[in-house]
Design an enzyme around this catalytic site. Structure first.
Site, mmCIF file in Angstrom:
data_model
loop_
_atom_site.group_PDB
_atom_site.id
_atom_site.type_symbol
_atom_site.label_atom_id
_atom_site.label_comp_id
_atom_site.label_asym_id
_atom_site.label_seq_id
_atom_site.Cartn_x
_atom_site.Cartn_y
_atom_site.Cartn_z
ATOM 1 N N GLY A 233 0.774 -1.238 0.000
ATOM 2 C CA GLY A 233 0.000 0.000 0.000
ATOM 3 C C GLY A 233 0.800 1.279 0.000
ATOM 4 N N GLU A 268 4.077 -6.692 1.770
ATOM 5 C CA GLU A 268 3.718 -7.096 0.404
ATOM 6 C C GLU A 268 3.705 -5.872 -0.521
ATOM 7 O OE1 GLU A 268 -0.200 -8.689 0.937
ATOM 8 O OE2 GLU A 268 0.477 -10.446 2.020
ATOM 9 N N ARG A 271 3.535 -1.373 -5.758
ATOM 10 C CA ARG A 271 3.760 -0.055 -6.376
ATOM 11 C C ARG A 271 5.070 0.611 -5.929
ATOM 12 N NH1 ARG A 271 -0.829 2.944 -7.883
ATOM 13 N NH2 ARG A 271 -1.980 1.727 -6.347
ATOM 14 N N CYS A 338 -12.564 3.695 -29.031
ATOM 15 C CA CYS A 338 -13.906 4.279 -29.162
ATOM 16 C C CYS A 338 -14.629 4.303 -27.819
ATOM 17 C CB CYS A 338 -14.700 3.493 -30.190
ATOM 18 S SG CYS A 338 -13.776 3.383 -31.704
ATOM 19 N N TYR A 367 0.687 -1.870 -12.012
ATOM 20 C CA TYR A 367 -0.692 -1.926 -12.502
ATOM 21 C C TYR A 367 -0.790 -1.302 -13.906
ATOM 22 C CZ TYR A 367 -0.993 -2.852 -7.563
ATOM 23 O OH TYR A 367 -0.765 -3.379 -6.320
HETATM 24 N N1 LLP Z 1 -1.233 -7.150 -0.745
HETATM 25 C C1 LLP Z 1 -2.535 -7.291 -1.055
HETATM 26 C C2 LLP Z 1 -3.344 -8.283 -0.329
HETATM 27 C C3 LLP Z 1 -3.108 -6.492 -2.065
HETATM 28 O O1 LLP Z 1 -4.395 -6.635 -2.355
HETATM 29 C C4 LLP Z 1 -2.302 -5.531 -2.742
HETATM 30 C C5 LLP Z 1 -2.868 -4.693 -3.800
HETATM 31 C C6 LLP Z 1 -0.941 -5.428 -2.397
HETATM 32 C C7 LLP Z 1 -0.457 -6.253 -1.375
HETATM 33 C C8 LLP Z 1 -0.004 -4.477 -3.071
HETATM 34 O O2 LLP Z 1 -0.338 -3.162 -2.866
HETATM 35 P P1 LLP Z 1 0.632 -1.967 -3.323
HETATM 36 O O3 LLP Z 1 1.889 -2.009 -2.478
HETATM 37 O O4 LLP Z 1 0.954 -2.143 -4.765
HETATM 38 O O5 LLP Z 1 -0.163 -0.742 -3.090
HETATM 39 N N2 LLP Z 1 -4.930 -1.449 -9.623
HETATM 40 C C9 LLP Z 1 -4.893 -0.459 -8.575
HETATM 41 C C10 LLP Z 1 -4.270 -0.988 -7.296
HETATM 42 C C11 LLP Z 1 -4.944 -2.218 -6.778
HETATM 43 C C12 LLP Z 1 -4.238 -2.780 -5.560
HETATM 44 C C13 LLP Z 1 -4.730 -4.129 -5.260
HETATM 45 N N3 LLP Z 1 -4.092 -4.739 -4.145
HETATM 46 C C14 LLP Z 1 -4.139 0.763 -9.083
HETATM 47 O O6 LLP Z 1 -3.723 0.766 -10.229
HETATM 48 O O7 LLP Z 1 -3.996 1.729 -8.348
#
Ligand code: LLP
Length: 404
Positions: A233, A268, A271, A338, A367
């Site tokens: 996150g 985890e 991004r 489109c 993503y």
């Molecule tokens: N762990 C779990 C259980 C998750 O669901 C996610 C992301 C992460 C870790 C990794 O999160 P990060 O560190 O990348 O924020 N498509 C959306 C983001 C969806 C995130 C889904 N879960 C976007 O483009 O902003």
């Protein structure tokens, strides 16, 4: 990735050289940036010494995963496909965690047979199923339960996951009930409490509340966990207006938490490791003046990169070659698809552009490619990795004939 003498470079290669060699649209990654992000992440949490499981959903390219693996990082996966890709990249099974609200029996069976570190379960129904499959396999399975802490991560609503109205995890009462009911199971070993409250989080405050809720849950449950999985996150700076997460504060909050709880922390991140390591190279196909607006029609579209269309997220667009000739008028950068939402960015001014100009869409490493599609029967773009002076194809451009 920066300008040298007014031209955009990825490491030591100019964007124009890459466009000539591989055409456009094309994803381009910087090897150096990936390695630097990994090192920074590790330094930020040095005092915690966490297990880091890269969130494969943010980027599932095999060669990217191989780079990540060489830094001793594991994987957070959400499907059999991602698990297989992580294993193919050589990631240690004992560093793989499996999350997701809808794991199928086939996926659970695969994870159990591979002996991964944790299956992070998200409902009582899933626990029943995992126990059944574990019994069949005659194995004791290492389980985490995902707690839904019911807090607002203050991020885009569409990517918030920690509120009770979101489908993820279980509330504290259900959490405690599961632990009580299955404590003596011969086939389940409850090793982990996991959470993930959302993505693109730029304030440490939601994490503070999250840690308090976890502490409350631990106090009430009276069960010894080996791991606390805090999810990912951590946000990145897409524009100057985005705040940056205060890692020092987040880390010191966790250090305090660890003084009270003898557990190993799992992260985890997706991004924060891969988001700002890539760009899309694209060309201007047409320029259309319409009333008070100038439409810049690019050769890339929402099928290549959907974040602006899906979440209204802002990604900077830069010219390959800087000029001083500025036009003060509303510019709308759009794709050829489109759909009205096939739009990347609106700006109130931009330098004068002409057909064929090479452009850069920033920060598309997370993503990006994973969410691409063949909508409008457009073949997938290639992925190129730049390493100093070298360019390496890490995913070939899809051929139109593959689609027909
Ligand atoms: N762990 C779990 C259980 C998750 O669901 C996610 C992301 C992460 C870790 C990794 O999160 P990060 O560190 O990348 O924020 N498509 C959306 C983001 C969806 C995130 C889904 N879960 C976007 O483009 O902003």
């Amino acid at each position: 990735m920066k300008y040298k003498n007014g031209h955009f470079y990825i490491e030591k290669v100019s964007a124009s050289k890459i466009a000539k060699k591989y055409s456009t649209p094309t994803y381009v990654y910087s090897f150096e940036k990936i390695v630097n992000n990994i090192k920074k992440f590790k330094t930020n949490f040095k005092k915690i010494n966490p297990i880091i499981c890269f969130s494969v959903k943010s980027n599932a390219n095999l060669d990217i995963l191989k780079i990540i693996k060489t830094h001793n990082i594991g994987a957070d996966v959400v499907s059999k496909g991602e698990m297989m890709m992580a294993l193919k990249a050589g990631i240690d099974v004992k560093k793989i965690v499996f999350s997701g609200v809808g794991k199928t029996s086939n996926e659970i069976d695969y994870a159990i047979k591979k002996n991964i570190l944790l299956i992070n379960a998200e409902s009582e129904d899933e626990i029943i199923n995992i126990e059944k499959i574990a019994r069949k396999n005659k194995k004791k399975v290492s389980i985490g339960i995902r707690l839904n802490p019911d807090i607002d991560a203050r991020t885009i609503n569409k990517i918030s996951t920690g509120k009770k109205e979101n489908k993820f995890g279980v509330d504290i009462n259900t959490f405690k009930k599961i632990i009580r009911s299955y404590k003596n199971s011969k086939f389940l070993e409850f090793n982990c409490l996991s959470v993930h409250i959302g993505s693109q989080i730029t304030s440490h405050q939601p994490y503070r509340i999250m840690l308090n809720v976890i502490q409350k849950c631990l106090n009430e449950c009276n069960h010894k966990f080996r791991f606390i999985d805090l999810g990912g996150g951590m946000g990145i700076q897409y524009t100057k207006n985005d705040n940056l997460l205060n890692y020092k504060k987040y880390s010191s909050m966790i250090q305090k938490f660890l003084k009270k709880n003898k557990v190993k922390i799992i992260f985890e991140p997706g991004r924060s490791i891969i988001g700002n390591t890539a760009i899309i190279l694209t060309k201007v196909t047409y320029i259309k003046k319409s009333g008070r607006k100038i439409f810049i029609i690019l050769d890339t579209a929402m099928n290549d990169f959907i974040r602006p269309a899906l979440y209204g997220s802002i990604h900077r667009i830069l010219p390959y070659k800087i000029s001083k000739n500025k036009i003060i008028k509303k510019h709308e950068f759009v794709g050829p698809i489109c759909e009205t939402t096939d739009k990347f960015l609106e700006t109130s001014s931009f330098q004068k552009l002409t057909n064929g100009d090479l452009m850069i869409i920033c920060d598309v490493g997370a993503y990006g490619m994973v969410l691409s599609s063949n909508y409008n029967l457009r073949p997938a773009s290639p992925e190129i990795l730049v390493k100093g002076l070298k360019t390496i194809v890490i995913k070939k451009r899809q051929k139109i004939t593959d689609l027909i």
